[in-house]
Design an enzyme around this catalytic site. Structure first.
Site, mmCIF file in Angstrom:
data_model
loop_
_atom_site.group_PDB
_atom_site.id
_atom_site.type_symbol
_atom_site.label_atom_id
_atom_site.label_comp_id
_atom_site.label_asym_id
_atom_site.label_seq_id
_atom_site.Cartn_x
_atom_site.Cartn_y
_atom_site.Cartn_z
ATOM 1 N N CYS A 79 5.675 86.605 -10.963
ATOM 2 C CA CYS A 79 6.884 86.215 -10.477
ATOM 3 C C CYS A 79 7.327 85.264 -11.241
ATOM 4 C CB CYS A 79 7.059 87.051 -8.746
ATOM 5 S SG CYS A 79 8.437 86.061 -8.861
ATOM 6 N N CYS A 227 15.684 88.242 -11.744
ATOM 7 C CA CYS A 227 14.223 88.417 -11.552
ATOM 8 C C CYS A 227 13.845 87.673 -12.919
ATOM 9 C CB CYS A 227 14.316 90.315 -11.555
ATOM 10 S SG CYS A 227 13.109 90.582 -12.220
#
Length: 317
Positions: A79, A227
């Site tokens: 991430c 994201c």
């Protein structure tokens, strides 16, 4: 297991928000951390977030490690928005301004960068190489690569680029983002069909001159304002297909803010973006019941919140 009390920082990278725990001295099994993630990331609960971030111990080859659990408790390979926040905590804990970080299936280099704007703590991260072999996801489509073609098992005429960053992404370039269509495709992938058992992130991307705007349906989260790995995958896809140039600065916008990106010809992607503290606190988590309570907020980072608001306003124009 009795309730466990956790100290944490509520943080965000480009609007992608998380509780972040220094877990270097906490001994919990992955299943327990998954339960903690579901409790803390629940938007109906006292904290909320797109997932849970953990700062972990280093290795002989890494200064520290990162784990990221999605809101549904699944563990992501990476991430990149969260990595910047973990990097900041690791820098502050160890007195570093550059580090090699162990991720679930890969590693990344992080370093303190010049602030995007006054008061916006900024980290540059380099990850990759981006991968194009969909057989390792696995994506069972009878092909090795998907580049500017429809995904055979997916009911959509959209032409996708399938990229591992190292988590799986399906990227398609559009004139304008249709969120209903994005959600429909994202939910089809989120259902973990037989042809895509580990699911995938789906991004609709607009090319705006030499910049990008990315909207993502994130695996394990849903439609999200930001994201990081999707922005990296989209930047790589734009260069791979000739829409943008390698080794050239790219500003990648999203609903949460922006990052600066660059892509090399050997498929390495660098993102430079914020790692913003919002507040610090502590909370009890009943791991068996997956329930959080007795939140104590110890301090708000008002100056950082205000500094980031200026970037977010710029991104929304």
């Amino acid at each position: 297991m009795d309730d466990v009390r956790f100290a944490f920082v509520k943080c965000h990278g480009s609007g992608n928000d998380f509780p972040l725990i220094d877990a270097r001295a906490i001994d919990l099994a992955e299943a327990d951390w998954a339960a903690v993630a579901r409790a803390l990331a629940d938007r109906r609960g006292p904290v909320g977030g797109d997932g849970l971030l953990l700062l972990g111990q280093g290795t002989d080859d890494h200064d520290f490690s990162m784990a990221m659990y999605n809101a549904d408790g699944s563990q992501a390979e990476t991430c990149l928005n969260g990595l910047r926040c973990v990097a900041r905590m690791g820098f502050e804990a160890l007195g570093l301004d550059m580090a090699r970080v162990r991720l679930k299936t890969s590693d990344a280099i992080v370093e303190r960068d010049a602030d995007l704007a006054a008061g916006v703590y900024t980290v540059r991260e380099t990850a990759g190489p981006a991968g194009l072999d969909v057989r390792v996801w696995p994506l069972h489509a009878g092909v090795e690569r998907i580049v500017e073609t429809p995904v055979p098992p997916l009911v959509s005429e959209r032409r996708f680029i399938a990229v591992a960053m190292p988590n799986p992404h399906l990227v398609t370039f559009v004139e304008a983002v249709d969120e209903a269509e994005l959600v429909a495709i994202g939910e089809a992938c989120e259902a973990a069909p037989r042809w895509l058992p580990n699911r995938a992130n789906v991004s609709f991307v607009e090319v705006r001159g030499r910049d990008l705007f990315v909207r993502t349906f994130e695996r394990g989260v849903g439609l999200t304002d930001s994201c990081g790995s999707a922005m990296a995958a989209s930047s790589f896809a734009a260069c791979l297909t000739g829409r943008l140039a390698y080794d050239t600065p790219i500003t990648v916008f999203n609903k949460g803010g922006l990052v600066r990106a660059s892509v090399t010809r050997d498929a390495m992607v660098s993102l430079s973006g914020n790692a913003t503290w919002e507040w610090r606190g502590s909370i009890d988590v009943d791991i068996a019941a997956e329930r959080a309570g007795d939140l104590v907020v110890e301090a708000h980072a008002d100056a950082e919140i205000a500094a980031w608001a200026g970037i977010a306003d710029l991104a929304s124009r």
